[in-house]
Scaffold this motif. Structure first.
Motif, PDB file in Angstrom:
ATOM      1  N   ARG A 185      44.568 -31.718  34.919  1.00  0.00           N
ATOM      2  CA  ARG A 185      43.686 -32.416  33.814  1.00  0.00           C
ATOM      3  C   ARG A 185      44.558 -33.209  33.238  1.00  0.00           C
ATOM      4  NH1 ARG A 185      43.357 -28.045  30.940  1.00  0.00           N
ATOM      5  NH2 ARG A 185      44.559 -28.971  29.891  1.00  0.00           N
ATOM      6  N   PRO A 215      39.292 -27.438  33.872  1.00  0.00           N
ATOM      7  CA  PRO A 215      38.210 -26.369  34.956  1.00  0.00           C
ATOM      8  C   PRO A 215      39.138 -25.908  36.004  1.00  0.00           C
ATOM      9  CG  PRO A 215      38.651 -28.774  35.385  1.00  0.00           C
ATOM     10  CD  PRO A 215      39.769 -28.638  34.661  1.00  0.00           C
ATOM     11  N   ILE A 220      35.454 -27.319  40.373  1.00  0.00           N
ATOM     12  CA  ILE A 220      35.201 -28.675  40.373  1.00  0.00           C
ATOM     13  C   ILE A 220      34.636 -29.298  41.590  1.00  0.00           C
ATOM     14  CG2 ILE A 220      36.904 -30.364  40.428  1.00  0.00           C
ATOM     15  CD1 ILE A 220      38.563 -28.659  39.123  1.00  0.00           C
ATOM     16  N   ARG A 224      30.482 -29.166  38.179  1.00  0.00           N
ATOM     17  CA  ARG A 224      30.883 -29.387  37.489  1.00  0.00           C
ATOM     18  C   ARG A 224      31.971 -28.886  36.441  1.00  0.00           C
ATOM     19  NH1 ARG A 224      27.915 -23.088  38.639  1.00  0.00           N
ATOM     20  NH2 ARG A 224      29.518 -21.970  38.456  1.00  0.00           N
ATOM     21  N   TRP A 225      32.440 -28.348  35.060  1.00  0.00           N
ATOM     22  CA  TRP A 225      33.268 -27.894  34.182  1.00  0.00           C
ATOM     23  C   TRP A 225      33.764 -26.522  34.588  1.00  0.00           C
ATOM     24  CZ3 TRP A 225      37.221 -31.744  32.513  1.00  0.00           C
ATOM     25  CH2 TRP A 225      38.071 -31.210  31.449  1.00  0.00           C
ATOM     26  N   ASP A 226      32.168 -25.552  33.925  1.00  0.00           N
ATOM     27  CA  ASP A 226      32.904 -24.427  33.943  1.00  0.00           C
ATOM     28  C   ASP A 226      30.845 -23.578  34.786  1.00  0.00           C
ATOM     29  OD1 ASP A 226      31.391 -23.998  31.565  1.00  0.00           O
ATOM     30  OD2 ASP A 226      33.637 -24.203  30.871  1.00  0.00           O
ATOM     31  N   ARG A 258      34.071 -32.724  28.534  1.00  0.00           N
ATOM     32  CA  ARG A 258      34.326 -32.490  29.815  1.00  0.00           C
ATOM     33  C   ARG A 258      32.617 -32.296  31.308  1.00  0.00           C
ATOM     34  NH1 ARG A 258      35.680 -26.245  27.766  1.00  0.00           N
ATOM     35  NH2 ARG A 258      37.802 -27.070  27.091  1.00  0.00           N
ATOM     36  N   TYR A 259      33.437 -34.008  32.332  1.00  0.00           N
ATOM     37  CA  TYR A 259      32.252 -34.202  32.999  1.00  0.00           C
ATOM     38  C   TYR A 259      33.738 -34.327  33.998  1.00  0.00           C
ATOM     39  CZ  TYR A 259      29.451 -37.010  35.852  1.00  0.00           C
ATOM     40  OH  TYR A 259      28.451 -37.685  36.963  1.00  0.00           O
ATOM     41  N   VAL A 260      33.270 -33.861  35.184  1.00  0.00           N
ATOM     42  CA  VAL A 260      34.311 -33.989  36.729  1.00  0.00           C
ATOM     43  C   VAL A 260      33.376 -34.318  37.912  1.00  0.00           C
ATOM     44  CG1 VAL A 260      34.162 -31.482  37.024  1.00  0.00           C
ATOM     45  CG2 VAL A 260      35.780 -32.770  38.090  1.00  0.00           C
TER      46      VAL A 260
END
Length: 272
Positions: A185, A215, A220, A224-226, A258-260
Protein backbone atom coordinates in the motif's frame (compact mmCIF):
# COMPACT_ATOMS: atom_id res chain seq x y z
CA UNK A 1 24.73 -19.08 10.16
CA UNK A 2 22.71 -22.27 10.32
CA UNK A 3 22.62 -23.65 6.76
CA UNK A 4 19.10 -25.01 7.31
CA UNK A 5 16.43 -22.91 5.63
CA UNK A 6 13.22 -23.08 7.62
CA UNK A 7 10.15 -20.95 6.89
CA UNK A 8 7.25 -20.96 9.32
CA UNK A 9 3.74 -19.59 8.98
CA UNK A 10 0.52 -19.55 10.99
CA UNK A 11 -3.00 -20.28 9.80
CA UNK A 12 -5.95 -20.08 12.15
CA UNK A 13 -9.64 -19.41 11.75
CA UNK A 14 -11.31 -18.93 8.36
CA UNK A 15 -9.72 -15.80 6.93
CA UNK A 16 -7.06 -17.69 4.97
CA UNK A 17 -7.73 -21.02 3.30
CA UNK A 18 -5.17 -23.75 2.55
CA UNK A 19 -4.43 -22.18 -0.84
CA UNK A 20 -2.55 -19.39 0.92
CA UNK A 21 -0.14 -21.88 2.50
CA UNK A 22 0.20 -23.83 -0.74
CA UNK A 23 1.02 -20.67 -2.67
CA UNK A 24 3.58 -19.68 -0.05
CA UNK A 25 5.29 -23.04 -0.49
CA UNK A 26 5.28 -22.70 -4.28
CA UNK A 27 6.65 -19.14 -4.17
CA UNK A 28 9.39 -20.22 -1.76
CA UNK A 29 10.33 -23.18 -3.96
CA UNK A 30 10.71 -20.90 -6.97
CA UNK A 31 12.80 -18.41 -5.02
CA UNK A 32 15.08 -20.44 -2.73
CA UNK A 33 18.28 -22.16 -3.79
CA UNK A 34 18.47 -25.76 -2.61
CA UNK A 35 16.46 -27.48 0.09
CA UNK A 36 14.11 -25.73 2.53
CA UNK A 37 11.27 -26.58 4.90
CA UNK A 38 7.91 -24.87 5.31
CA UNK A 39 6.31 -25.55 8.67
CA UNK A 40 2.72 -24.38 9.12
CA UNK A 41 1.30 -23.96 12.63
CA UNK A 42 -2.43 -24.39 12.17
CA UNK A 43 -5.73 -25.41 13.71
CA UNK A 44 -6.79 -27.07 10.44
CA UNK A 45 -4.29 -28.83 8.14
CA UNK A 46 -6.90 -29.98 5.62
CA UNK A 47 -6.05 -29.10 2.03
CA UNK A 48 -2.36 -28.40 2.57
CA UNK A 49 0.01 -29.86 0.01
CA UNK A 50 2.05 -32.83 1.31
CA UNK A 51 5.37 -30.99 1.16
CA UNK A 52 4.18 -28.66 3.93
CA UNK A 53 5.00 -29.83 7.46
CA UNK A 54 2.20 -29.13 9.93
CA UNK A 55 2.26 -28.50 13.66
CA UNK A 56 -0.48 -27.71 16.13
CA UNK A 57 -0.88 -24.00 16.81
CA UNK A 58 1.23 -23.08 19.83
CA UNK A 59 -0.84 -22.14 22.85
CA UNK A 60 -1.08 -18.47 23.71
CA UNK A 61 -1.64 -19.66 27.27
CA UNK A 62 -3.94 -16.82 28.34
CA UNK A 63 -7.13 -15.06 27.35
CA UNK A 64 -6.93 -13.22 24.04
CA UNK A 65 -6.81 -9.47 24.72
CA UNK A 66 -9.96 -7.45 24.07
CA UNK A 67 -10.27 -3.96 22.58
CA UNK A 68 -7.09 -4.38 20.49
CA UNK A 69 -6.64 -5.23 16.84
CA UNK A 70 -3.14 -6.71 16.86
CA UNK A 71 -2.54 -10.32 15.79
CA UNK A 72 -1.73 -11.48 19.30
CA UNK A 73 -1.69 -15.25 18.55
CA UNK A 74 1.70 -14.62 16.89
CA UNK A 75 3.16 -13.94 20.36
CA UNK A 76 2.87 -17.71 21.00
CA UNK A 77 5.82 -18.22 18.63
CA UNK A 78 8.15 -16.84 21.31
CA UNK A 79 7.95 -19.75 23.76
CA UNK A 80 10.93 -21.78 24.91
CA UNK A 81 9.82 -24.56 22.56
CA UNK A 82 8.24 -24.36 19.11
CA UNK A 83 7.12 -27.55 17.44
CA UNK A 84 10.49 -29.24 17.89
CA UNK A 85 12.29 -26.60 15.81
CA UNK A 86 15.61 -25.04 16.72
CA UNK A 87 17.92 -22.33 15.48
CA UNK A 88 16.85 -19.37 13.36
CA UNK A 89 13.53 -19.61 11.52
CA UNK A 90 11.95 -17.20 9.04
CA UNK A 91 8.32 -16.30 9.67
CA UNK A 92 6.29 -15.18 6.64
CA UNK A 93 2.70 -13.91 6.72
CA UNK A 94 0.35 -15.82 4.43
CA UNK A 95 -0.63 -12.72 2.47
CA UNK A 96 2.97 -11.96 1.49
CA UNK A 97 4.12 -12.22 -2.14
CA UNK A 98 7.64 -13.47 -2.87
CA UNK A 99 8.88 -11.91 -6.10
CA UNK A 100 12.64 -12.63 -6.11
CA UNK A 101 15.21 -14.96 -4.55
CA UNK A 102 15.08 -14.91 -0.73
CA UNK A 103 18.26 -16.84 0.15
CA UNK A 104 19.66 -13.72 1.83
CA UNK A 105 16.91 -13.72 4.44
CA UNK A 106 18.45 -16.88 5.88
CA UNK A 107 22.08 -15.71 5.91
CA UNK A 108 21.83 -12.02 6.80
CA UNK A 109 23.27 -11.04 10.19
CA UNK A 110 23.90 -13.41 13.10
CA UNK A 111 21.87 -16.55 13.89
CA UNK A 112 20.89 -14.97 17.22
CA UNK A 113 19.60 -11.76 15.67
CA UNK A 114 15.91 -10.91 15.58
CA UNK A 115 15.43 -9.19 12.22
CA UNK A 116 12.20 -7.49 11.16
CA UNK A 117 10.94 -5.39 8.32
CA UNK A 118 10.77 -1.72 9.22
CA UNK A 119 7.33 -0.39 10.12
CA UNK A 120 6.92 1.68 6.97
CA UNK A 121 3.75 3.36 8.23
CA UNK A 122 5.95 4.99 10.91
CA UNK A 123 9.48 4.68 9.49
CA UNK A 124 11.15 6.91 12.09
CA UNK A 125 9.58 5.23 15.11
CA UNK A 126 12.19 2.47 15.38
CA UNK A 127 9.37 -0.07 15.31
CA UNK A 128 9.44 -3.29 13.35
CA UNK A 129 6.76 -4.97 11.27
CA UNK A 130 6.25 -8.72 11.62
CA UNK A 131 5.01 -9.70 8.16
CA UNK A 132 8.42 -11.29 7.57
CA UNK A 133 10.92 -11.68 10.38
CA UNK A 134 13.64 -14.07 11.51
CA UNK A 135 14.26 -15.12 15.07
CA UNK A 136 16.14 -17.84 17.00
CA UNK A 137 13.65 -20.30 18.48
CA UNK A 138 13.48 -20.12 22.28
CA UNK A 139 16.00 -17.31 22.75
CA UNK A 140 13.48 -14.66 23.87
CA UNK A 141 11.00 -16.81 25.76
CA UNK A 142 10.42 -14.00 28.28
CA UNK A 143 8.25 -12.36 25.59
CA UNK A 144 5.58 -15.05 25.87
CA UNK A 145 6.06 -15.50 29.61
CA UNK A 146 5.50 -11.80 30.31
CA UNK A 147 2.54 -11.68 27.96
CA UNK A 148 0.85 -14.59 29.70
CA UNK A 149 1.27 -12.80 33.02
CA UNK A 150 -0.30 -9.53 31.84
CA UNK A 151 -1.84 -9.93 28.39
CA UNK A 152 -4.49 -7.24 28.54
CA UNK A 153 -2.27 -4.55 30.00
CA UNK A 154 0.44 -5.29 27.42
CA UNK A 155 -2.11 -5.14 24.61
CA UNK A 156 -3.51 -1.87 25.97
CA UNK A 157 -0.02 -0.39 26.13
CA UNK A 158 1.38 -1.52 22.78
CA UNK A 159 -1.82 -1.90 20.69
CA UNK A 160 -0.08 -4.14 18.14
CA UNK A 161 1.83 -7.39 18.63
CA UNK A 162 4.73 -6.08 16.51
CA UNK A 163 5.20 -3.06 18.78
CA UNK A 164 5.40 -5.35 21.80
CA UNK A 165 7.94 -7.59 20.07
CA UNK A 166 10.07 -4.64 18.96
CA UNK A 167 10.21 -3.31 22.51
CA UNK A 168 10.87 -6.67 24.20
CA UNK A 169 13.68 -8.43 22.31
CA UNK A 170 16.81 -8.71 24.41
CA UNK A 171 19.51 -6.53 22.85
CA UNK A 172 17.04 -4.96 20.44
CA UNK A 173 15.93 -5.85 16.93
CA UNK A 174 17.59 -5.32 13.58
CA UNK A 175 16.02 -4.47 10.23
CA UNK A 176 16.30 -6.06 6.81
CA UNK A 177 18.01 -3.90 4.17
CA UNK A 178 15.55 -1.27 3.07
CA UNK A 179 14.73 -2.46 -0.44
CA UNK A 180 14.29 -6.15 0.40
CA UNK A 181 10.79 -5.84 1.84
CA UNK A 182 8.23 -3.50 0.33
CA UNK A 183 4.83 -2.56 1.74
CA UNK A 184 2.24 -2.84 -1.06
CA UNK A 185 0.00 0.00 0.00
CA UNK A 186 2.84 2.41 0.80
CA UNK A 187 5.45 1.49 -1.82
CA UNK A 188 3.53 0.04 -4.78
CA UNK A 189 0.00 1.43 -4.83
CA UNK A 190 -0.25 4.93 -6.36
CA UNK A 191 -1.56 7.65 -4.09
CA UNK A 192 -5.18 8.74 -4.41
CA UNK A 193 -6.45 9.74 -6.97
CA UNK A 194 -3.69 8.36 -9.25
CA UNK A 195 -4.70 4.80 -8.35
CA UNK A 196 -7.81 5.31 -10.50
CA UNK A 197 -5.57 5.52 -13.58
CA UNK A 198 -2.23 3.86 -12.71
CA UNK A 199 -1.71 0.25 -11.70
CA UNK A 200 0.44 -0.72 -8.72
CA UNK A 201 4.11 -0.64 -9.67
CA UNK A 202 6.32 -3.72 -9.52
CA UNK A 203 9.18 -3.16 -7.01
CA UNK A 204 11.82 -4.94 -9.07
CA UNK A 205 14.62 -4.51 -6.50
CA UNK A 206 12.54 -6.11 -3.73
CA UNK A 207 12.40 -9.73 -2.64
CA UNK A 208 9.07 -9.79 -0.79
CA UNK A 209 6.00 -7.56 -0.90
CA UNK A 210 3.92 -7.44 2.29
CA UNK A 211 0.28 -6.43 2.75
CA UNK A 212 -0.24 -5.28 6.36
CA UNK A 213 -3.61 -3.64 6.80
CA UNK A 214 -4.77 -4.74 3.34
CA UNK A 215 -5.71 -4.89 0.60
CA UNK A 216 -5.14 -8.61 0.18
CA UNK A 217 -3.36 -10.13 -2.87
CA UNK A 218 -6.39 -12.26 -3.74
CA UNK A 219 -8.60 -9.16 -3.85
CA UNK A 220 -6.13 -7.05 -5.82
CA UNK A 221 -6.07 -9.70 -8.52
CA UNK A 222 -9.83 -9.19 -8.80
CA UNK A 223 -9.48 -5.42 -8.83
CA UNK A 224 -11.17 -4.76 -5.51
CA UNK A 225 -10.07 -3.62 -2.04
CA UNK A 226 -11.68 -6.45 -0.09
CA UNK A 227 -14.67 -8.80 -0.16
CA UNK A 228 -17.06 -5.94 0.66
CA UNK A 229 -16.29 -4.32 -2.70
CA UNK A 230 -17.41 -5.34 -6.18
CA UNK A 231 -14.85 -7.09 -8.40
CA UNK A 232 -13.22 -4.70 -10.81
CA UNK A 233 -15.34 -1.76 -11.83
CA UNK A 234 -14.43 1.42 -13.63
CA UNK A 235 -13.55 4.41 -11.50
CA UNK A 236 -16.83 6.01 -12.51
CA UNK A 237 -18.80 2.96 -11.33
CA UNK A 238 -16.86 2.85 -8.06
CA UNK A 239 -17.66 6.48 -7.27
CA UNK A 240 -21.30 5.95 -8.28
CA UNK A 241 -21.53 3.08 -5.77
CA UNK A 242 -20.12 5.32 -3.05
CA UNK A 243 -22.72 7.98 -3.78
CA UNK A 244 -25.60 5.51 -3.98
CA UNK A 245 -24.93 3.88 -0.61
CA UNK A 246 -26.16 5.31 2.68
CA UNK A 247 -22.65 6.04 3.94
CA UNK A 248 -21.70 8.78 6.35
CA UNK A 249 -19.44 11.41 4.72
CA UNK A 250 -16.40 9.79 6.35
CA UNK A 251 -17.39 6.31 5.17
CA UNK A 252 -18.09 7.57 1.65
CA UNK A 253 -14.69 9.23 1.38
CA UNK A 254 -13.00 6.09 2.68
CA UNK A 255 -14.84 3.98 0.08
CA UNK A 256 -13.86 6.33 -2.74
CA UNK A 257 -10.17 6.19 -1.78
CA UNK A 258 -10.18 2.40 -1.60
CA UNK A 259 -9.86 1.76 -5.28
CA UNK A 260 -7.29 -0.52 -6.90
CA UNK A 261 -6.81 -1.67 -10.48
CA UNK A 262 -6.14 -5.38 -11.14
CA UNK A 263 -2.44 -6.16 -10.85
CA UNK A 264 -0.87 -8.64 -13.27
CA UNK A 265 2.47 -8.97 -11.46
CA UNK A 266 0.71 -10.19 -8.31
CA UNK A 267 -1.18 -12.76 -10.36
CA UNK A 268 2.13 -13.86 -11.91
CA UNK A 269 3.97 -14.39 -8.62
CA UNK A 270 1.21 -15.27 -6.14
CA UNK A 271 0.38 -18.70 -7.50
CA UNK A 272 1.15 -22.37 -7.18
Amino acid sequence: MNSQKIIICMKWGKKFGPEYVNRLYAMAKRNITGEFRLVCFTDNPLGLRPEVETRQLPELGCEHPERTIGKWPKVALWGAELGGLSGPVLFVDLDSVIINNIDDYFSYGSPDDVILARNWAKPFSGMGQTSIFRFPVGKNSHILKNFRASAQSIADKYKFEQHYITSSVTGGIKFWPENWTRHFRLHCLPIFPLRYFVRAKFPKAAKVVTFPGGPNPSDIILGRWDEDFHPFQSGKQHIANALANSFSPKERWRYIKRYVLPCDWIREHWRE
